[in-house]
Design a protein around this motif. Structure first.
Motif, PDB file in Angstrom:
ATOM      1  N   ASP A 113       0.834  -1.207   0.000  1.00  0.00           N
ATOM      2  CA  ASP A 113       0.000   0.000   0.000  1.00  0.00           C
ATOM      3  C   ASP A 113       0.868   1.255   0.000  1.00  0.00           C
ATOM      4  OD1 ASP A 113      -2.250  -1.550  -0.026  1.00  0.00           O
ATOM      5  OD2 ASP A 113      -2.610  -1.409   2.149  1.00  0.00           O
ATOM      6  N   GLY A 120       2.363   1.738  -3.385  1.00  0.00           N
ATOM      7  CA  GLY A 120       1.385   2.264  -4.336  1.00  0.00           C
ATOM      8  C   GLY A 120       1.204   3.758  -4.179  1.00  0.00           C
ATOM      9  N   VAL A 121       1.157   4.242  -2.928  1.00  0.00           N
ATOM     10  CA  VAL A 121       1.026   5.678  -2.681  1.00  0.00           C
ATOM     11  C   VAL A 121       2.247   6.413  -3.218  1.00  0.00           C
ATOM     12  CG1 VAL A 121       0.959   7.414  -0.846  1.00  0.00           C
ATOM     13  CG2 VAL A 121      -0.515   5.406  -0.725  1.00  0.00           C
ATOM     14  N   ARG A 122       3.427   5.851  -2.975  1.00  0.00           N
ATOM     15  CA  ARG A 122       4.655   6.491  -3.457  1.00  0.00           C
ATOM     16  C   ARG A 122       4.691   6.512  -4.974  1.00  0.00           C
ATOM     17  NH1 ARG A 122       9.781   4.065  -0.853  1.00  0.00           N
ATOM     18  NH2 ARG A 122      10.724   5.694  -2.087  1.00  0.00           N
ATOM     19  N   LEU A 123       4.247   5.425  -5.612  1.00  0.00           N
ATOM     20  CA  LEU A 123       4.229   5.401  -7.075  1.00  0.00           C
ATOM     21  C   LEU A 123       3.263   6.438  -7.624  1.00  0.00           C
ATOM     22  CD1 LEU A 123       4.388   1.608  -7.965  1.00  0.00           C
ATOM     23  CD2 LEU A 123       6.112   3.335  -8.386  1.00  0.00           C
ATOM     24  N   ASP A 124       2.111   6.608  -6.981  1.00  0.00           N
ATOM     25  CA  ASP A 124       1.167   7.637  -7.413  1.00  0.00           C
ATOM     26  C   ASP A 124       1.793   9.022  -7.309  1.00  0.00           C
ATOM     27  OD1 ASP A 124      -0.734   5.755  -7.972  1.00  0.00           O
ATOM     28  OD2 ASP A 124      -1.799   5.989  -6.060  1.00  0.00           O
ATOM     29  N   LYS A 125       2.486   9.292  -6.200  1.00  0.00           N
ATOM     30  CA  LYS A 125       3.136  10.587  -6.028  1.00  0.00           C
ATOM     31  C   LYS A 125       4.222  10.802  -7.073  1.00  0.00           C
ATOM     32  CE  LYS A 125       2.460  11.122  -1.059  1.00  0.00           C
ATOM     33  NZ  LYS A 125       3.151  11.161   0.250  1.00  0.00           N
ATOM     34  N   GLU A 142       4.423   9.439 -10.013  1.00  0.00           N
ATOM     35  CA  GLU A 142       3.811   9.580 -11.329  1.00  0.00           C
ATOM     36  C   GLU A 142       3.308  11.002 -11.535  1.00  0.00           C
ATOM     37  OE1 GLU A 142      -0.257   7.938 -13.152  1.00  0.00           O
ATOM     38  OE2 GLU A 142       1.187   6.380 -12.625  1.00  0.00           O
ATOM     39  N   VAL A 143       2.640  11.543 -10.538  1.00  0.00           N
ATOM     40  CA  VAL A 143       2.136  12.913 -10.646  1.00  0.00           C
ATOM     41  C   VAL A 143       3.285  13.895 -10.758  1.00  0.00           C
ATOM     42  CG1 VAL A 143       0.907  14.708  -9.388  1.00  0.00           C
ATOM     43  CG2 VAL A 143      -0.033  12.398  -9.500  1.00  0.00           C
TER      44      VAL A 143
END
Length: 141
Positions: free
Chosen positions: A92, A95-100, A102-103
């Motif tokens: 989890d 996933g949060v780090r990957l979202d950050k 990516e943005v």
């Protein structure tokens, strides 16, 4: 003189008390054999009554081994559950780090491409019409 007559002569040569003791010993041996075969079967001939202690100790050892295996299984289950929970938490977080990332990554990339368009226009590599088309593409991203 046949075999039975010689046996009859030997039996008649013993006193009655010895014959009674001999008969009692034979009856006891027959009873022991019957009880041994009833409990252990043919293995009674190999091991006698000693195998009862062996069977009891083996049964006790297998029971102790079963208890150890069950406790090990419980401990392994709790460890696996704990590892699964830790792994879920890490996935989890990843996933949060990957979202950050990516943005942030695409935000930096858009600004970089905008600056690159301006540099190419300044160097007269592209004309103003091409720059506007590239800017429109960047806005759509």
């Amino acid at each position: 003189m046949g075999k039975w007559e010689s046996l009859n002569n030997v039996i008649n040569g013993f006193p009655p008390l010895v014959l009674a003791l001999l008969l009692a010993a034979i009856l006891a041996a027959v009873v022991v054999c019957i009880v041994g075969f009833a409990k252990h079967g043919v293995n009674f001939l190999k091991y006698g009554f000693k195998q009862m202690a062996l069977d009891a100790s083996l049964e006790k050892r297998f029971d102790e081994l079963g208890v150890r295996i069950e406790s090990l299984g419980v401990r392994l289950d709790t460890r696996i559950d704990a590892l699964g929970a830790r792994l879920d938490a890490r996935i989890d977080a990843l996933g949060v780090r990957l979202d950050k990332i990516e943005v942030n990554h695409f935000g930096h990339l858009k600004s970089y491409l905008g600056v690159l368009n301006e540099i190419l226009l300044d160097k007269n590599v592209i004309d103003n019409e091409s720059r506007v088309r590239l800017d429109n593409e960047l806005r759509d991203m």
